[in-house]
Write a protein that holds these residues in place. Structure first.
Motif, short mmCIF file in Angstrom:
data_model
loop_
_atom_site.label_atom_id
_atom_site.label_comp_id
_atom_site.label_asym_id
_atom_site.label_seq_id
_atom_site.Cartn_x
_atom_site.Cartn_y
_atom_site.Cartn_z
N HIS A 48 0.73 -1.19 0.12
CA HIS A 48 0.10 -0.14 -0.04
C HIS A 48 0.88 1.42 -0.03
N LEU A 49 1.87 1.31 0.80
CA LEU A 49 2.75 2.27 0.81
C LEU A 49 3.72 2.56 -0.44
N ILE A 106 -3.17 13.00 3.37
CA ILE A 106 -3.27 11.80 2.41
C ILE A 106 -3.18 10.62 3.08
N LEU A 107 -2.00 10.47 3.73
CA LEU A 107 -1.75 9.22 4.76
C LEU A 107 -2.80 8.71 5.38
N ASP A 114 7.84 12.72 5.07
CA ASP A 114 7.69 13.88 4.49
C ASP A 114 6.19 13.83 3.55
N TYR A 115 5.40 12.76 3.83
CA TYR A 115 4.23 12.49 2.84
C TYR A 115 2.98 13.37 3.84
N ALA A 134 -2.42 5.89 10.55
CA ALA A 134 -1.17 6.70 9.61
C ALA A 134 -0.57 7.52 10.76
N PHE A 135 -1.11 7.75 11.96
CA PHE A 135 -0.44 8.35 13.03
C PHE A 135 0.75 7.63 13.59
N ILE A 136 0.14 6.27 13.65
CA ILE A 136 1.39 5.34 14.10
C ILE A 136 2.49 5.15 13.05
N LEU A 137 2.28 5.10 11.81
CA LEU A 137 3.19 5.15 10.88
C LEU A 137 4.11 6.55 10.96
#
Lengths: 79, 390
Positions: free
Chosen positions: B185-186, B204-205, B199-200, B213-216
């Motif tokens: 997916h990433l 969108i994440l 930087d993403y 997304a917060f964990i990533l």
């Protein structure tokens, strides 16, 4: 395999060390204890010894509650 | 500031067996049963790994890659006993231990120097007394410590002082807990390195990964502020189990009994992960290895063993068993967390008191402490778990 066995054993400093055992009417000298560990079952603590004598590997089991030795595995070390 | 050390045994089961039987050291060696058994490799020695043999591979495949492979059956009692000894060494030296699995655990120390000295001492004691090696990773949080322990295997010791730089250089698939599906997916978003996650654009994440997304994002900074190691695993999309029969069979009673066991098992794991799903899939593999699956969509979300069994039996009854069956599997997909949309779910039913009582007995005494009489038909109740992801 769980064959009763006579084992000449050294009990010292709270430790158990098998020295010789008699199997098939032969006295076999334990040259190397490669590993030992403990398990617990309904009989209490079992002490396991992986030993080498000659060109064979033996797995010896000492059932502490009954002070009995058993042979549970034999295999050739010449793979 | 606390420092964490992750202690990870090197090829644990294989190393223990090699310590018992040192004469196998010069051969490729694996724990997992004979060539003709239907088992998989539980652990492979480093020599066996040179042939491409990995844990999880079928023994048949392992022997195909290396016909001279030496294999032994796993002795779980022995490994559990050795594991206990290992963690008592860790606890004695470090004063604390947090066991993660049979062959890995953490300890913490108040300074980097203390952690380092303790790790060296633990490694030495394990090598001298247990006759196996372990690798250790030290960092300011568990996530990075666990990644660091994998850096210099076997017998490695890695210290990560700057988690931010360390993790930034990693590929996303190298991060503990980021699985294949999340990586895919990433990658689709053009993200290949951890640095790119930083930087993403967050909105969108979030669109793609929701709260994950917060964990990533936290991981990308090398932080473990919400103990992510335990939360990082991919979002569950389905829960399933399979079982390979000891002997192929067409006996309906046996197969239904197995469906009952599988339903209990899947339900138990769904409850553990607090999820429910609305699609049941039955997998049948015949003796000639032909495999097919059939799905049934359910109008409500289910997780109870009775419901899972009911729908898997409906599917089972709709197919004709053409030849002896080798494997059966059940999975429940389209899952959601229990509690989500509860108010809108007109089909949801109150759990009967008996089900509550059964759950409590299982929680306290283990999964097989209580079971349906029909499940007794199958003696070997070891089923394989599968957790599919995004």
């Amino acid at each position: 395999m769980k064959e009763p066995l006579y084992v000449i054993t050294l009990f010292s400093d709270g430790k158990i060390k098998p020295i010789y055992f008699i199997w098939n009417n032969r006295r076999l000298k334990i040259e190397n204890i490669t590993y030992n560990w403990r398990t617990v079952d309904e009989n209490g603590i079992n002490q396991h010894f992986s030993v080498i004598s000659g060109s064979f590997y033996y797995h010896l089991l000492f059932v502490t509650s009954m002070s009995r030795w058993y042979l549970t595995e034999v295999e050739s070390t010449l793979a | 500031m606390k420092w964490y050390c992750h202690v990870d045994m090197d090829a644990f089961f294989a190393s223990v067996e090699l310590a018992s039987k040192p004469y196998f050291a010069k051969f490729p060696f694996a724990v997992g049963g004979s060539e003709k058994s239907r088992t998989v490799v539980s652990a492979a020695s480093y020599k066996a790994r040179e042939y491409g043999i990995r844990a999880g591979m079928s023994m048949f495949e392992a022997f195909r890659k290396c016909p001279n492979l030496i294999s032994v059956e796993p002795d779980m009692e022995k490994y559990a006993s050795i594991s206990k000894e290992i963690f008592s060494i860790v606890e004695r030296i470090a004063g604390n231990v947090d066991i993660y699995s049979v062959d890995e655990g953490f300890f913490h120390a108040d300074s980097m120097d203390d952690a380092l000295m303790m790790a060296v001492e633990i490694k030495r004691e394990i090598k001298n007394n247990i006759k196996i090696t372990c690798s250790a990773g030290i960092a300011k949080n568990k996530l990075v410590a666990k990644m660091a322990s994998g850096e210099n295997k076997p017998d490695g010791l890695t210290l990560v002082e700057d988690a931010f730089s360390y993790i930034g250089e990693k590929r996303v698939e190298d991060v503990v807990g980021i699985g294949r599906q999340t990586t895919k997916h990433l990658n689709k978003l053009g993200i290949y390195s951890v640095k790119q996650i930083r930087d993403y654009p967050m909105d969108i994440l979030r669109k793609h990964f929701n709260s994950y997304a917060f964990i990533l994002r936290e991981v990308s900074y090398g932080r473990d502020s919400v103990n992510m190691m335990w939360n990082l695993e991919d979002e569950i999309k389905s829960v399933g189990n399979t079982h390979t029969m000891e002997k192929d069979t067409m006996d309906r009673k046996t197969l239904l009994s197995l469906l009952s066991i599988l339903s209990e098992h899947v339900s138990f794991r769904m409850k553990k992960h607090n999820v429910e799903g609305n699609t049941v899939t039955l997998t049948v593999r015949y003796s000639d290895f032909r495999t097919f699956t059939k799905q049934k969509k359910v109008q409500r979300h289910i997780s109870s063993p009775d419901d899972i069994q009911l729908y898997s039996k409906i599917i089972f009854d709709s197919i004709e068993i053409a030849m002896p069956v080798r494997l059966l599997g059940i999975s429940v997909s389209n899952v959601r967390s229990i509690g989500e949309q509860m108010k809108l779910d007109f089909y949801s039913q109150q759990k009967p008191p008996i089900a509550e009582a059964v759950d409590e007995i299982r929680r306290r005494y283990g999964e097989w402490a209580i079971m349906k009489a029909r499940s007794l038909e199958i003696k070997d109740r070891n089923v394989k778990g599968r957790r599919m992801t995004v």
